[in-house]
Design a protein around this motif. Sequence first.
Motif, PDB file in Angstrom:
ATOM      1  N   LYS A  65       0.828  -1.208   0.000  1.00  0.00           N
ATOM      2  CA  LYS A  65       0.000   0.000   0.000  1.00  0.00           C
ATOM      3  C   LYS A  65       0.861   1.257   0.000  1.00  0.00           C
ATOM      4  O   LYS A  65       1.780   1.408   0.808  1.00  0.00           O
ATOM      5  CB  LYS A  65      -0.912   0.005   1.225  1.00  0.00           C
ATOM      6  CG  LYS A  65      -1.866   1.179   1.294  1.00  0.00           C
ATOM      7  CD  LYS A  65      -2.803   1.036   2.482  1.00  0.00           C
ATOM      8  CE  LYS A  65      -3.690   2.227   2.685  1.00  0.00           C
ATOM      9  NZ  LYS A  65      -4.621   2.496   1.628  1.00  0.00           N
ATOM     10  N   VAL A  66       0.566   2.189  -0.906  1.00  0.00           N
ATOM     11  CA  VAL A  66       1.218   3.495  -0.931  1.00  0.00           C
ATOM     12  C   VAL A  66       0.610   4.320   0.212  1.00  0.00           C
ATOM     13  O   VAL A  66      -0.594   4.538   0.257  1.00  0.00           O
ATOM     14  CB  VAL A  66       1.021   4.208  -2.284  1.00  0.00           C
ATOM     15  CG1 VAL A  66       1.575   5.632  -2.236  1.00  0.00           C
ATOM     16  CG2 VAL A  66       1.690   3.419  -3.409  1.00  0.00           C
ATOM     17  N   VAL A  67       1.481   4.755   1.139  1.00  0.00           N
ATOM     18  CA  VAL A  67       1.012   5.499   2.311  1.00  0.00           C
ATOM     19  C   VAL A  67       1.567   6.926   2.341  1.00  0.00           C
ATOM     20  O   VAL A  67       1.278   7.690   3.260  1.00  0.00           O
ATOM     21  CB  VAL A  67       1.341   4.756   3.620  1.00  0.00           C
ATOM     22  CG1 VAL A  67       0.591   3.425   3.679  1.00  0.00           C
ATOM     23  CG2 VAL A  67       2.847   4.545   3.784  1.00  0.00           C
ATOM     24  N   GLY A  68       2.349   7.271   1.327  1.00  0.00           N
ATOM     25  CA  GLY A  68       2.875   8.623   1.209  1.00  0.00           C
ATOM     26  C   GLY A  68       3.506   8.807  -0.156  1.00  0.00           C
ATOM     27  O   GLY A  68       3.881   7.827  -0.811  1.00  0.00           O
ATOM     28  N   TYR A  69       3.600  10.056  -0.581  1.00  0.00           N
ATOM     29  CA  TYR A  69       4.234  10.336  -1.877  1.00  0.00           C
ATOM     30  C   TYR A  69       4.697  11.778  -1.955  1.00  0.00           C
ATOM     31  O   TYR A  69       4.193  12.652  -1.257  1.00  0.00           O
ATOM     32  CB  TYR A  69       3.275  10.048  -3.044  1.00  0.00           C
ATOM     33  CG  TYR A  69       2.052  10.926  -3.085  1.00  0.00           C
ATOM     34  CD1 TYR A  69       2.092  12.206  -3.654  1.00  0.00           C
ATOM     35  CD2 TYR A  69       0.849  10.499  -2.548  1.00  0.00           C
ATOM     36  CE1 TYR A  69       0.971  13.022  -3.688  1.00  0.00           C
ATOM     37  CE2 TYR A  69      -0.278  11.306  -2.569  1.00  0.00           C
ATOM     38  CZ  TYR A  69      -0.202  12.576  -3.146  1.00  0.00           C
ATOM     39  OH  TYR A  69      -1.315  13.382  -3.162  1.00  0.00           O
ATOM     40  N   ILE A  70       5.676  12.004  -2.816  1.00  0.00           N
ATOM     41  CA  ILE A  70       6.089  13.344  -3.249  1.00  0.00           C
ATOM     42  C   ILE A  70       6.145  13.286  -4.770  1.00  0.00           C
ATOM     43  O   ILE A  70       6.886  12.482  -5.335  1.00  0.00           O
ATOM     44  CB  ILE A  70       7.471  13.761  -2.723  1.00  0.00           C
ATOM     45  CG1 ILE A  70       7.582  13.624  -1.210  1.00  0.00           C
ATOM     46  CG2 ILE A  70       7.766  15.206  -3.156  1.00  0.00           C
ATOM     47  CD1 ILE A  70       8.972  13.936  -0.671  1.00  0.00           C
ATOM     48  N   LEU A  71       5.367  14.135  -5.417  1.00  0.00           N
ATOM     49  CA  LEU A  71       5.376  14.193  -6.880  1.00  0.00           C
ATOM     50  C   LEU A  71       6.516  15.074  -7.354  1.00  0.00           C
ATOM     51  O   LEU A  71       6.779  16.134  -6.776  1.00  0.00           O
ATOM     52  CB  LEU A  71       4.047  14.739  -7.402  1.00  0.00           C
ATOM     53  CG  LEU A  71       2.794  13.982  -6.975  1.00  0.00           C
ATOM     54  CD1 LEU A  71       1.567  14.588  -7.643  1.00  0.00           C
ATOM     55  CD2 LEU A  71       2.906  12.507  -7.292  1.00  0.00           C
ATOM     56  N   ALA A  72       7.173  14.650  -8.410  1.00  0.00           N
ATOM     57  CA  ALA A  72       8.286  15.400  -8.987  1.00  0.00           C
ATOM     58  C   ALA A  72       7.851  16.015 -10.316  1.00  0.00           C
ATOM     59  O   ALA A  72       7.276  15.329 -11.159  1.00  0.00           O
ATOM     60  CB  ALA A  72       9.483  14.473  -9.208  1.00  0.00           C
ATOM     61  N   MET A  73       8.123  17.296 -10.462  1.00  0.00           N
ATOM     62  CA  MET A  73       7.855  17.994 -11.716  1.00  0.00           C
ATOM     63  C   MET A  73       9.087  18.806 -12.104  1.00  0.00           C
ATOM     64  O   MET A  73       9.792  19.312 -11.236  1.00  0.00           O
ATOM     65  CB  MET A  73       6.642  18.920 -11.591  1.00  0.00           C
ATOM     66  CG  MET A  73       5.333  18.205 -11.312  1.00  0.00           C
ATOM     67  SD  MET A  73       3.922  19.327 -11.345  1.00  0.00           S
ATOM     68  CE  MET A  73       3.726  19.548 -13.130  1.00  0.00           C
ATOM     69  N   THR A  74       9.306  18.923 -13.399  1.00  0.00           N
ATOM     70  CA  THR A  74      10.429  19.700 -13.913  1.00  0.00           C
ATOM     71  C   THR A  74       9.903  20.692 -14.947  1.00  0.00           C
ATOM     72  O   THR A  74       8.725  20.679 -15.299  1.00  0.00           O
ATOM     73  CB  THR A  74      11.464  18.778 -14.594  1.00  0.00           C
ATOM     74  OG1 THR A  74      10.882  18.279 -15.805  1.00  0.00           O
ATOM     75  CG2 THR A  74      11.876  17.631 -13.684  1.00  0.00           C
ATOM     76  N   LYS A  75      10.804  21.501 -15.473  1.00  0.00           N
ATOM     77  CA  LYS A  75      10.411  22.399 -16.558  1.00  0.00           C
ATOM     78  C   LYS A  75       9.828  21.608 -17.721  1.00  0.00           C
ATOM     79  O   LYS A  75       8.910  22.065 -18.394  1.00  0.00           O
ATOM     80  CB  LYS A  75      11.617  23.206 -17.038  1.00  0.00           C
ATOM     81  CG  LYS A  75      12.145  24.204 -16.028  1.00  0.00           C
ATOM     82  CD  LYS A  75      13.400  24.884 -16.573  1.00  0.00           C
ATOM     83  CE  LYS A  75      14.053  25.758 -15.544  1.00  0.00           C
ATOM     84  NZ  LYS A  75      15.287  26.397 -16.051  1.00  0.00           N
ATOM     85  N   ALA A  76      10.337  20.407 -17.951  1.00  0.00           N
ATOM     86  CA  ALA A  76       9.857  19.575 -19.055  1.00  0.00           C
ATOM     87  C   ALA A  76       8.443  19.065 -18.830  1.00  0.00           C
ATOM     88  O   ALA A  76       7.753  18.710 -19.788  1.00  0.00           O
ATOM     89  CB  ALA A  76      10.801  18.387 -19.264  1.00  0.00           C
ATOM     90  N   SER A  77       7.981  19.041 -17.595  1.00  0.00           N
ATOM     91  CA  SER A  77       6.632  18.540 -17.310  1.00  0.00           C
ATOM     92  C   SER A  77       5.632  19.647 -17.005  1.00  0.00           C
ATOM     93  O   SER A  77       4.488  19.372 -16.670  1.00  0.00           O
ATOM     94  CB  SER A  77       6.668  17.533 -16.152  1.00  0.00           C
ATOM     95  OG  SER A  77       7.168  18.116 -14.974  1.00  0.00           O
ATOM     96  N   LYS A  78       6.038  20.896 -17.151  1.00  0.00           N
ATOM     97  CA  LYS A  78       5.186  22.006 -16.717  1.00  0.00           C
ATOM     98  C   LYS A  78       3.860  22.110 -17.470  1.00  0.00           C
ATOM     99  O   LYS A  78       2.888  22.603 -16.913  1.00  0.00           O
ATOM    100  CB  LYS A  78       5.933  23.333 -16.786  1.00  0.00           C
ATOM    101  CG  LYS A  78       6.192  23.844 -18.175  1.00  0.00           C
ATOM    102  CD  LYS A  78       6.914  25.168 -18.107  1.00  0.00           C
ATOM    103  CE  LYS A  78       7.164  25.718 -19.476  1.00  0.00           C
ATOM    104  NZ  LYS A  78       7.836  27.004 -19.417  1.00  0.00           N
TER     105      LYS A  78
END
Length: 183
Positions: A65-78
């Motif tokens: 089970k996923v119980v936490g997360y941090i999403l990653a974004m870059t200039k390429a995903s803006k």
Amino acid sequence: MIEIKSAETQTELQGILDLQWENHLHTVTESEKNEQGFVTVRHNMDQLQLMNSIAPHIIAKDGEKVVGYILAMTKASKDLVPILIPMFAQFDQLYYQGKRVSDFEYLVIGQICVGKSHRGQGLFDRMYAAYREAFSETYSFAITEIAKSNTRSLSAHRRVGFEVIHEFKDDLFDWAIVAWDWT
């Protein structure tokens, strides 16, 4: 034992989406918002997959089970999450450490969440330590915006080293833009 790792599978990405919905500002009660915090943006699977292919999200798993997360974004995903395009535009107009943010290679905290049943166990700090380890050699710093009414999140971000570099108001919230210098 909680495992902190990069998101790799469709099942793990679905776990992020499930946890996101459980903690979304339209799902939690007013008292939960005030005491525990909330997330403001909902993503879809396509967005998460594309973002993850550019820079992998960091997750905390308790068994399967996923119980936490941090999403990653870059200039390429803006451009992948239309509601966040103005955030990137604003970042690029700001100055940090005497230079425009746009002059740096920076990483955006797309969102962070720890599940209700796993709060108070140090997962926030452990996930951020893994995030820093994964990305600090490629990106100069991490940056994000946090609703100022989300006092739990602001406090936790300050605790791990983020500093407020700008504040603004829109139709929904008063916001703090925070950055975490990894050097």
